[in-house]
Write a protein that holds these residues in place. Structure first.
Motif, PDB file in Angstrom:
ATOM      1  N   LYS A 131      -1.683 -16.492  32.803  1.00 15.10           N
ATOM      2  CA  LYS A 131      -1.519 -15.084  33.410  1.00 15.10           C
ATOM      3  C   LYS A 131      -0.579 -15.165  34.591  1.00 15.10           C
ATOM      4  O   LYS A 131       0.464 -14.450  34.667  1.00 15.10           O
ATOM      5  N   GLN A 132      -0.677 -15.988  35.723  1.00 12.95           N
ATOM      6  CA  GLN A 132       0.075 -16.013  36.687  1.00 12.95           C
ATOM      7  C   GLN A 132       1.691 -16.456  36.563  1.00 12.95           C
ATOM      8  O   GLN A 132       2.485 -15.915  36.933  1.00 12.95           O
ATOM      9  N   GLY A 133       1.681 -17.670  35.638  1.00 13.35           N
ATOM     10  CA  GLY A 133       2.989 -18.133  35.343  1.00 13.35           C
ATOM     11  C   GLY A 133       3.963 -17.122  34.389  1.00 13.35           C
ATOM     12  O   GLY A 133       4.908 -17.034  34.762  1.00 13.35           O
ATOM     13  N   SER A 134       3.167 -16.446  33.499  1.00 11.27           N
ATOM     14  CA  SER A 134       4.026 -15.572  32.805  1.00 11.27           C
ATOM     15  C   SER A 134       4.583 -14.146  33.435  1.00 11.27           C
ATOM     16  O   SER A 134       5.457 -13.579  33.432  1.00 11.27           O
ATOM     17  N   LYS A 135       3.607 -13.752  34.380  1.00  8.82           N
ATOM     18  CA  LYS A 135       3.868 -12.627  35.263  1.00  8.82           C
ATOM     19  C   LYS A 135       5.086 -13.019  36.090  1.00  8.82           C
ATOM     20  O   LYS A 135       6.076 -12.221  36.406  1.00  8.82           O
TER      21      LYS A 135
ATOM     22  N   LEU B   5       7.137 -15.431  35.584  1.00  7.84           N
ATOM     23  CA  LEU B   5       8.586 -15.716  34.784  1.00  7.84           C
ATOM     24  C   LEU B   5       9.017 -14.286  34.319  1.00  7.84           C
ATOM     25  O   LEU B   5      10.380 -13.871  34.160  1.00  7.84           O
ATOM     26  N   VAL B   6       8.265 -13.320  33.875  1.00  7.17           N
ATOM     27  CA  VAL B   6       8.704 -12.028  33.455  1.00  7.17           C
ATOM     28  C   VAL B   6       9.568 -11.571  34.621  1.00  7.17           C
ATOM     29  O   VAL B   6      10.514 -10.737  34.412  1.00  7.17           O
ATOM     30  N   ALA B   7       8.763 -11.281  35.777  1.00  8.88           N
ATOM     31  CA  ALA B   7       9.443 -10.744  36.932  1.00  8.88           C
ATOM     32  C   ALA B   7      10.770 -11.422  37.555  1.00  8.88           C
ATOM     33  O   ALA B   7      11.840 -10.689  37.639  1.00  8.88           O
ATOM     34  N   ILE B   8      10.874 -12.710  37.208  1.00  7.18           N
ATOM     35  CA  ILE B   8      12.109 -13.455  37.612  1.00  7.18           C
ATOM     36  C   ILE B   8      13.098 -13.029  36.434  1.00  7.18           C
ATOM     37  O   ILE B   8      14.259 -12.648  36.817  1.00  7.18           O
ATOM     38  N   ALA B   9      12.787 -13.032  35.263  1.00  9.80           N
ATOM     39  CA  ALA B   9      13.806 -12.529  34.160  1.00  9.80           C
ATOM     40  C   ALA B   9      14.322 -11.172  34.328  1.00  9.80           C
ATOM     41  O   ALA B   9      15.416 -10.869  34.251  1.00  9.80           O
ATOM     42  N   LYS B  10      13.327 -10.017  34.775  1.00 13.73           N
ATOM     43  CA  LYS B  10      13.691  -8.797  35.097  1.00 13.73           C
ATOM     44  C   LYS B  10      14.665  -8.728  36.170  1.00 13.73           C
ATOM     45  O   LYS B  10      15.640  -7.799  36.103  1.00 13.73           O
ATOM     46  N   ARG B  11      14.830  -9.627  37.324  1.00 12.89           N
ATOM     47  CA  ARG B  11      15.858  -9.697  38.033  1.00 12.89           C
ATOM     48  C   ARG B  11      17.057  -9.964  37.627  1.00 12.89           C
ATOM     49  O   ARG B  11      17.988  -9.431  38.173  1.00 12.89           O
ATOM     50  N   PHE B  12      17.156 -10.905  36.652  1.00 11.87           N
ATOM     51  CA  PHE B  12      18.448 -11.513  36.341  1.00 11.87           C
ATOM     52  C   PHE B  12      19.044 -10.758  35.182  1.00 11.87           C
ATOM     53  O   PHE B  12      19.982 -10.961  34.875  1.00 11.87           O
TER      54      PHE B  12
ATOM     55  N   ALA C 248       3.391 -17.144  43.609  1.00 12.93           N
ATOM     56  CA  ALA C 248       2.877 -17.625  42.656  1.00 12.93           C
ATOM     57  C   ALA C 248       2.187 -18.812  42.949  1.00 12.93           C
ATOM     58  O   ALA C 248       0.889 -19.228  42.355  1.00 12.93           O
ATOM     59  N   VAL C 249       2.866 -19.891  43.688  1.00 17.76           N
ATOM     60  CA  VAL C 249       2.036 -20.881  44.121  1.00 17.76           C
ATOM     61  C   VAL C 249       0.745 -20.641  44.769  1.00 17.76           C
ATOM     62  O   VAL C 249       0.056 -21.455  44.627  1.00 17.76           O
ATOM     63  N   VAL C 250       1.173 -19.987  45.681  1.00 19.29           N
ATOM     64  CA  VAL C 250      -0.174 -19.575  46.530  1.00 19.29           C
ATOM     65  C   VAL C 250      -1.464 -19.032  45.498  1.00 19.29           C
ATOM     66  O   VAL C 250      -2.302 -19.513  45.770  1.00 19.29           O
TER      67      VAL C 250
ATOM     68  N   GLY D 297      -7.009 -20.921  26.837  1.00 20.01           N
ATOM     69  CA  GLY D 297      -7.166 -20.088  28.017  1.00 20.01           C
ATOM     70  C   GLY D 297      -5.481 -19.573  28.456  1.00 20.01           C
ATOM     71  O   GLY D 297      -5.354 -18.451  28.713  1.00 20.01           O
ATOM     72  N   PHE D 298      -4.762 -20.684  28.528  1.00 16.22           N
ATOM     73  CA  PHE D 298      -3.181 -20.393  28.828  1.00 16.22           C
ATOM     74  C   PHE D 298      -2.626 -19.346  27.953  1.00 16.22           C
ATOM     75  O   PHE D 298      -1.973 -18.405  28.350  1.00 16.22           O
ATOM     76  N   GLU D 299      -2.976 -19.481  26.626  1.00 12.94           N
ATOM     77  CA  GLU D 299      -2.104 -18.503  25.597  1.00 12.94           C
ATOM     78  C   GLU D 299      -2.816 -16.990  26.118  1.00 12.94           C
ATOM     79  O   GLU D 299      -2.032 -16.196  25.974  1.00 12.94           O
TER      80      GLU D 299
END
Length: 144
Positions: A118-122, A124-131, A93-95, A29-31
């Motif tokens: 789904k939520q975790g990768s969204k 992380l991708v959003a944080i990566a795009k910021r930096f 994300a925690v919420v 499910g995670f994958e």
């Protein structure tokens, strides 16, 4: 900041290993969640219910957003603003995840894993795009 760390630690450790009956289903499910992170129909396609928060964590976590947003407005440094925005994303994300890991979500191990992926990768991708900043000489938009 300490409060954010406590919320994160609480969320990530609340789902005991014994609560996951079939770890391979959770990982599958995670994958899947990682692969469908931008698909708004993923819950429907995989017959998973969306989790509903049923603890006070959401209220407490959302109360942390206002101070972070106020700090962001007062920071002159763009990198610090990006960091504050990343904290905002993490709180959101925690919420989203608290219904699965701290609530009474009973959608099964596959769906729990999919929501986490789904939520975790969204996030992380959003944080990566910021930096992430592409140097001008490698940026295709800057080339003729």
């Amino acid at each position: 900041m300490k409060r954010t760390a406590k919320v994160a630690a609480c969320c990530l450790t609340a789902k005991k290993a014994s609560a996951i009956e079939n770890f391979s289903d959770f990982i599958n499910g995670f994958e899947t969640g990682v692969m469908v992170r931008d698909d708004p129909k993923a819950f429907f396609d995989y017959s998973c219910e969306k989790p509903k928060g049923d603890s006070g964590l959401a209220t407490n976590a959302k109360s942390m957003l206002a101070p972070v947003q106020m700090m962001k407005v007062m920071m002159p440094d763009e990198k610090m603003k990006s960091m504050a925005e990343s904290v905002e994303l993490f709180i959101e994300a925690v919420v989203e995840l608290e219904g699965v890991f701290m609530g009474s979500y009973d959608g099964g191990d596959f769906c729990s894993g999919m929501i986490f992926g789904k939520q975790g990768s969204k996030t992380l991708v959003a944080i990566a795009k910021r930096f992430m900043k592409i140097p001008d000489d490698h940026n295709p938009k800057m080339k003729d």
